[in-house]
Scaffold this motif. Structure first.
Motif, short mmCIF file in Angstrom:
data_model
loop_
_atom_site.label_atom_id
_atom_site.label_comp_id
_atom_site.label_asym_id
_atom_site.label_seq_id
_atom_site.Cartn_x
_atom_site.Cartn_y
_atom_site.Cartn_z
N UNK A 136 0.83 -1.21 0.00
CA UNK A 136 0.00 0.00 0.00
C UNK A 136 0.87 1.26 0.00
N UNK A 137 1.91 1.25 0.84
CA UNK A 137 2.80 2.42 0.89
C UNK A 137 3.49 2.64 -0.45
N UNK A 138 3.94 1.52 -1.04
CA UNK A 138 4.61 1.64 -2.35
C UNK A 138 3.64 2.16 -3.40
N UNK A 139 2.40 1.69 -3.31
CA UNK A 139 1.40 2.16 -4.26
C UNK A 139 1.15 3.66 -4.08
N UNK A 140 1.13 4.11 -2.82
CA UNK A 140 0.95 5.54 -2.56
C UNK A 140 2.10 6.36 -3.14
N UNK A 178 -9.45 15.45 -9.94
CA UNK A 178 -10.38 14.39 -10.36
C UNK A 178 -9.78 13.03 -10.01
N UNK A 179 -8.46 12.82 -10.27
CA UNK A 179 -7.80 11.56 -9.90
C UNK A 179 -7.70 11.42 -8.39
N UNK A 180 -7.43 12.56 -7.72
CA UNK A 180 -7.33 12.50 -6.25
C UNK A 180 -8.67 12.08 -5.64
N UNK A 181 -9.75 12.70 -6.13
CA UNK A 181 -11.08 12.36 -5.60
C UNK A 181 -11.41 10.89 -5.85
N UNK A 182 -11.07 10.41 -7.05
CA UNK A 182 -11.36 9.00 -7.36
C UNK A 182 -10.59 8.08 -6.42
N UNK A 183 -9.33 8.38 -6.14
CA UNK A 183 -8.54 7.52 -5.25
C UNK A 183 -9.07 7.60 -3.81
N UNK A 184 -9.44 8.84 -3.42
CA UNK A 184 -10.01 8.99 -2.08
C UNK A 184 -11.30 8.18 -1.93
N UNK A 185 -12.15 8.23 -2.95
CA UNK A 185 -13.41 7.50 -2.91
C UNK A 185 -13.14 5.98 -2.84
N UNK A 186 -12.16 5.52 -3.66
CA UNK A 186 -11.84 4.10 -3.68
C UNK A 186 -11.29 3.64 -2.33
N UNK A 187 -10.40 4.44 -1.75
CA UNK A 187 -9.81 4.07 -0.46
C UNK A 187 -10.87 4.01 0.63
N UNK A 188 -11.74 5.03 0.66
CA UNK A 188 -12.78 5.07 1.70
C UNK A 188 -13.71 3.87 1.56
N UNK A 189 -14.01 3.53 0.31
CA UNK A 189 -14.91 2.40 0.09
C UNK A 189 -14.27 1.10 0.58
N UNK A 190 -13.00 0.89 0.26
CA UNK A 190 -12.32 -0.35 0.67
C UNK A 190 -12.26 -0.46 2.19
N UNK A 191 -11.92 0.61 2.87
CA UNK A 191 -11.70 0.54 4.31
C UNK A 191 -13.02 0.48 5.07
N UNK A 213 -8.55 5.88 8.28
CA UNK A 213 -8.08 4.73 9.05
C UNK A 213 -8.43 4.88 10.53
N UNK A 214 -8.26 6.10 11.09
CA UNK A 214 -8.60 6.33 12.50
C UNK A 214 -10.09 6.12 12.73
#
Length: 861
Positions: A715-719, A732-745, A783-784
């Motif tokens: 995950x860190x390497x991917x970041x 637009x890419x930032x929002x998409x990644x944020x949405x994907x991360x929030x959904x996964x967690x 995460x918190x």
């Protein structure tokens, strides 16, 4: 007194009774010795006594009428003009003398002006015209206004007289100002021969007794005796065989035996013996070999040996007295040593014995009596040192033996090398008035006089200087004829032309040797006269705006003796490559000059071609457009310097940012990847030990821990990879990644959530560092929330307001006490605050136990 800026009064000593007219100063002058003289209304002449400061009356002068004018002479005397008592002379010593009292041509009683000219003649302005008094012969000459005569005085009341530096006399009258040439013309029209009624003159000669013989076109042969004034005329009479063969006379020659030879236009050659009254005729006879070659006679010449040469339209003839016939020289086809052309115009024998023959179309020939052969010189257009024209009209050998050739259309030629046929040509650009030179004569001062179709020219071979004379200089006409030129033994010269005969003494022809002052007379922009704050004649500098791209300068030479003959040359330094010969044009025009400083210079000649080489000058400054000024250039240079410096700073900043990125990547790889890989290595060894010792449960737990560490590292390497990729700079890419991360967690923890991003957010861009910090802070917050909030609902929103990016993360969990130690013993809140500070943003967390948590991040963009 200019130095003290006040006036000082000088007067006669007081007397009783006082005469009011005693100190009425009517005239004032300064003598050659420096004394100051005044004439008064009382009729006295007084001199200033510098010692006493008084005017002291001359005791020799008895008061008569009022003194109107005074003129000192070089001998210390005074010419005195009075109001009603005429002209007087007061010598330096002795009694006064009255002048012209009993002369019919005298000045009369009322004198208005006096002037002493360069010849010491006294010019007297009166109420009845202008009078010249010559003290030597004591003679008066009067000049008056004549009705209908253009060049007479404009009015008889003459108020002032003055002579300029060129000798021209000026008079101020009640009818205006006029200039006056006091000296008579040196060019005289020959009595009874000048003027249209008498027609052209083609030949002239003088016999030993001084009688002048003139060949005319319509009046036959005319003789005139200057000593007695006797005039005779010889004409053709069909009833008299001994008369002149024809009235059209083309050539005249008086030989050393006193015989008069006359060549006619088409009727052969005539001879008049001394004392005879009948002409002997020589005509062409094809049956007689020794007859003259042609009846069209063009020139007759007696050489220094006494041989007579006759040029005709049919060749060259030499008279043989013993045979009473002629030897003929003609052109022989294909014979280069024969006469080049049969149209013979002039013959001359030089001091070496060669016979020079000028032809009409065949160039110049030289005959060698020793060999009997001719050599010819022709025009060669490819050789500038060849003969300038094949039509030769005159030949002269000067006092040095130099040969000169006058041509028709080619100007004047000097024979520099007869052997090689080398000539030097003088034409109109060198100063000739016209390129047709009919006659050449040399005077006692070694000047050459040339007759042309546009007047006479005097040429000085030593200096190359030409002086030109035409009707404006007193010539009765300008156009002369071929053959009509002769210099008498006394030095008098004769030139025949289309309207008669002109004679003059070369020494009496005076030239204007005074260079004329040159002044600027006008300045124009776009053909409109510009009024300046000072006179253009005294101004030395003119500044032009960029819009003044078309301007003209006018100038004039202050020579008023035949000013129409003044010539000009001008030059604009830094623009014109050389002097521009303007002729009589008095204007120079320039357009589209580049900005800069120029110097305009102009010089001029007087009427006789004498240059004022210094002339006058004017500095012209053409200002540049605003974008060409020095201050604008300095400003642009500073702007360019600033831009270059800014580009340099930006480049440095980019390099520093890149260096920081590299440093951060290295740090993250070291901190995250290095520590994780180290722990995995240690755990792997421990797990292997547990496996060898058959402790399966402990080995399995360690393998699970190794898997978790590997996933975190991935995950860190991917970041890191996502952060440094420029394709993900847009929000637009930032929002998409944020949405994907929030959904996964959050979905993995069973937490319902909403994720809202305003459309205005997707068009924003974050730089790499801000994007990394923003995403990691969001990741930490999610995460918190998943680990510690124990919530059922979460809401995430992104908005853009007032140039700030706003992130809100909200949950309905248990909350926490911000002042209590962090759960799990981590540094989550501290890391988030440091990341917000790195983005120069503001992080606000609102929470309390049992009340949920609201995290707000505001980042300036």
């Amino acid at each position: 007194m200019p130095t003290k800026n006040h006036f000082q009064r000088f007067a006669h000593a007081a007397t009783f009774p006082e005469n009011l007219r005693r100190n009425s100063v009517r005239a004032i002058t300064q003598s050659a010795a420096g004394g100051l003289w005044v004439g008064t209304g009382e009729g006295r002449i007084s001199q200033l006594n510098p010692g006493t400061g008084h005017l002291e009356a001359d005791p020799r002068w008895a008061a008569t009428s009022a003194i109107t004018t005074l003129q000192p002479d070089a001998q210390g005397g005074l010419w005195v003009g009075t109001e009603t008592d005429g002209l007087w002379y007061l010598p330096a010593t002795g009694n006064r003398q009255r002048v012209g009292q009993h002369s019919a041509q005298g000045p009369g009683e009322a004198i208005r002006a006096l002037f002493l000219d360069q010849q010491q003649h006294v010019w007297i302005g009166t109420n009845k015209g202008l009078v010249r008094y010559q003290p030597g012969p004591k003679t008066f000459t009067s000049y008056q206004h004549q009705r209908g005569v253009a060049h007479s005085l404009p009015d008889n009341v003459v108020l002032s007289v003055f002579q300029d530096r060129s000798g021209l006399l000026w008079t101020g009258t009640e009818g205006g100002i006029s200039s006056f040439e006091a000296r008579p013309s040196a060019f005289l029209a020959y009595p009874g021969l000048a003027g249209n009624p008498n027609g052209p003159v083609w030949a002239v000669a003088e016999d030993a007794s001084g009688v002048v013989w003139v060949g005319t076109e319509r009046m036959g042969l005319v003789s005139y005796n200057p000593a007695t004034g006797q005039r005779r005329q010889f004409r053709h009479d069909p009833r008299n065989p001994g008369s002149l063969s024809e009235d059209f006379v083309r050539a005249v020659c008086v030989d050393r035996q006193g015989r008069l030879w006359v060549g006619t236009q088409s009727q052969g050659l005539d001879c008049l013996e001394p004392g005879a009254s009948r002409f002997v005729h020589y005509r062409h006879n094809p049956a007689v070999k020794t007859s003259i070659s042609e009846d069209f006679i063009r020139t007759i010449y007696e050489d220094p040996g006494g041989r007579l040469w006759v040029g005709t339209e049919g060749g060259l003839n030499r008279f043989e007295p013993t045979q009473n016939g002629f030897i003929t020289f003609r052109n022989v086809p294909n014979d280069s040593h024969s006469l080049s052309n049969n149209f013979v115009r002039v013959v001359h024998q030089d001091r070496t014995g060669f016979i020079w023959v000028g032809t009409g179309g065949g160039g110049l020939c030289r005959y060698n009596p020793a060999t009997g052969q001719f050599s010819a010189f022709h025009t060669d257009d490819r050789n500038p040192r060849s003969l300038s024209s094949n039509f030769v009209r005159s030949i002269l050998e000067d006092h040095r033996g130099q040969l000169w050739v006058g041509t028709e259309g080619g100007g004047l030629c000097r024979v520099d090398d007869a052997g090689r046929g080398v000539f030097t040509t003088f034409r109109e650009p060198q100063g000739l008035p016209n390129d047709v030179v009919y006659g050449i004569l040399e005077d006692a001062r070694h000047h050459l006089w040339l007759s042309t179709n546009k007047g006479l020219a005097r040429f000085t071979p030593a200096s190359g200087q030409f002086y030109t004379f035409d009707t404006r200089d007193g010539l009765p006409f300008d156009e002369f004829n071929a053959g009509g030129y002769y210099a008498s033994p006394t030095g008098r010269m004769y030139f025949g032309g289309v309207e008669g005969l002109v004679s003059f003494n070369p020494a009496a022809v005076l030239t204007n040797s005074v260079p004329p002052p040159v002044v600027l007379t006008g300045f124009r922009k776009f053909n409109q006269l510009v009024e300046l704050d000072t006179s253009i004649s005294v101004r030395r500098r003119i500044v032009l705006a960029p819009s003044d791209y078309f301007f003209s300068l006018e100038f004039a030479a202050l020579n008023f003796r035949l000013p129409e003959k003044n010539r000009y040359a001008y030059r604009l330094e830094n623009f014109d490559p050389g002097w521009v010969q303007a002729g009589t044009k008095r204007e120079a025009t320039y357009t589209n000059l580049d900005p800069g400083t120029y110097t305009f210079r102009v010089r001029a000649t007087n009427n006789d071609g004498i240059w004022n080489a210094r002339g006058t000058a004017l500095t012209i400054v053409v200002q540049p457009h605003w974008y060409g000024t020095w201050w604008f250039r300095i400003l642009v240079s500073w702007v360019l310097f600033g831009l270059l410096f800014l580009a340099y700073r930006l480049r440095v900043r980019q390099l520093l940012a890149l260096e920081r990125v590299r440093h951060n990547i290295a740090r993250d790889l070291h901190d995250d990847m290095g520590s994780t890989l180290s722990s995995i290595s240690i755990l792997s060894q421990i797990a292997r030990t547990h496996q060898h010792n058959q402790r399966t449960e402990q080995a399995t737990a360690l393998l699970d821990q190794i898997g978790d560490s590997s996933r975190r590292m991935l995950d860190a390497m991917d970041d890191i990879v996502w952060t440094i990729n420029p394709a993900h700079d847009s929000m637009e890419d930032v929002v998409a990644r944020m949405r994907s991360f929030a959904s996964d967690v959050l979905e993995a923890r069973g937490i319902d959530f909403t994720f809202r991003a305003d459309p205005s957010v997707t068009g924003l861009r974050l730089n790499m560092r801000a994007r990394r910090e923003f995403f990691l802070l969001f990741k930490e917050a999610v995460n918190n929330l998943a680990k510690y909030a124990q919530c059922n609902q979460a809401a995430i929103s992104l908005t853009y307001e007032h140039h700030r990016l706003l992130l809100t993360v909200q949950d309905d969990g248990v909350g926490f006490d911000p002042s209590a130690p962090a759960q799990g013993g981590g540094n989550g809140l501290t890391n988030m605050r440091s990341r917000a500070a790195a983005m120069k943003g503001a992080l606000d967390i609102q929470t309390a136990p049992g009340q949920g948590t609201v995290l707000r991040l505001s980042v300036p963009l």
